[in-house]
Design an enzyme around this catalytic site. Sequence first.
Site, mmCIF file in Angstrom:
data_model
loop_
_atom_site.group_PDB
_atom_site.id
_atom_site.type_symbol
_atom_site.label_atom_id
_atom_site.label_comp_id
_atom_site.label_asym_id
_atom_site.label_seq_id
_atom_site.Cartn_x
_atom_site.Cartn_y
_atom_site.Cartn_z
ATOM 1 N N HIS A 46 -10.875 56.395 -4.114
ATOM 2 C CA HIS A 46 -10.613 56.755 -5.600
ATOM 3 C C HIS A 46 -11.851 57.565 -6.255
ATOM 4 O O HIS A 46 -13.034 57.652 -5.181
ATOM 5 C CB HIS A 46 -10.240 55.661 -6.528
ATOM 6 C CG HIS A 46 -11.076 54.513 -6.320
ATOM 7 N ND1 HIS A 46 -12.282 54.521 -6.978
ATOM 8 C CD2 HIS A 46 -10.891 53.216 -5.813
ATOM 9 C CE1 HIS A 46 -13.050 53.331 -6.604
ATOM 10 N NE2 HIS A 46 -12.006 52.474 -6.027
ATOM 11 N N HIS A 99 -15.308 55.914 -5.304
ATOM 12 C CA HIS A 99 -15.883 55.941 -3.954
ATOM 13 C C HIS A 99 -16.470 57.606 -3.766
ATOM 14 O O HIS A 99 -17.601 57.735 -3.425
ATOM 15 C CB HIS A 99 -14.907 56.004 -2.924
ATOM 16 C CG HIS A 99 -14.181 54.500 -2.503
ATOM 17 N ND1 HIS A 99 -12.897 54.358 -3.212
ATOM 18 C CD2 HIS A 99 -14.936 53.417 -2.374
ATOM 19 C CE1 HIS A 99 -12.385 53.231 -2.839
ATOM 20 N NE2 HIS A 99 -13.663 52.455 -2.417
ATOM 21 N N SER A 143 -10.663 50.996 -9.008
ATOM 22 C CA SER A 143 -10.569 50.031 -7.871
ATOM 23 C C SER A 143 -9.290 50.262 -7.031
ATOM 24 O O SER A 143 -8.361 50.596 -7.732
ATOM 25 C CB SER A 143 -10.471 48.553 -8.270
ATOM 26 O OG SER A 143 -10.129 47.775 -7.424
#
Length: 281
Positions: A34, A37, A185
């Site tokens: 996502h 990252h 997350s």
Amino acid sequence: MKKIDSISEMQKISEELRASGKTIAFVPTMGFLHEGHLELMREGKRRTDILIASIFINPIQFGFSEDLDAYPRDMEGDFKKAKNAGTDFIFIPSVKEMYPKTFQTTINLKSITNHLCGLSRPGHFDGVAIVIAKLFNITRPHIAIFGQKDFQQLAIIRCMVKDLNLDIEIIGHQTVREDDGLAMSSRNSYLNSKEQISALCLKKSLDLSIAMVNGGVTETLKIKSAIEKLISTHSFVEIDYITICDPETMEDINIIEGEALLALAVYIGKTRLIDNCLLNA
Ligand code: PAF
């Protein structure tokens, strides 16, 4: 972007890059990438010549009752995203490659793992420490970047790097949030629309605590009970922990003097989410 699944090939490439004077940034992930990252990847690319990322769902950091099989996966989507974020090499080893039958070593950090998520996820951080130590030895980075959302994980990796004299700079990157404040997350994908609304209690708790400390409240009991009260007004939420602690040792504190970490873990339905912020009194 080159895909590599063999440890020896990745090590050879990293060694050659270092020998030719290139600097390497490393971003480890468990995939289902996502924006959080991708921000770590972009940051790595900004700071060094070469960016290596990894995708490896590390089985030994999951407890018996945890969601290893259900952990979300999207390898093809991840490749596109990692490439667009500037990744030069993506390391995607198999479990057999990382943990052959002969594998025996453990890494156990003592007191720092006996707090926060370490209490409700026994063995989790030992599994993280081992995989990160292995990945560092395989990718040979100059710097490695981790999100501050996993604050305890970041503290543990910093501690391991210091204890083992690893020559790697560890960079903590600020938590990337959705527009509504929810920390990004991979596990957010488990939430249904009602649970998504309840999950906002995490960010609201952080904001409330910052406002209380700015207003002069330093007793951690008062802040924690205000958070409990706020969370109790949200459906489907069960508190795992609300902790205010020393940001380095993770030891609980009673009165905030200087910098403190507020860390929260809650179950929203079946999904366990964490969030945190630093408080300054
Ligand atoms: O934060 C994660 O995604 C994982 O714990 C990590 C650091 C990639 C190790 O498996």
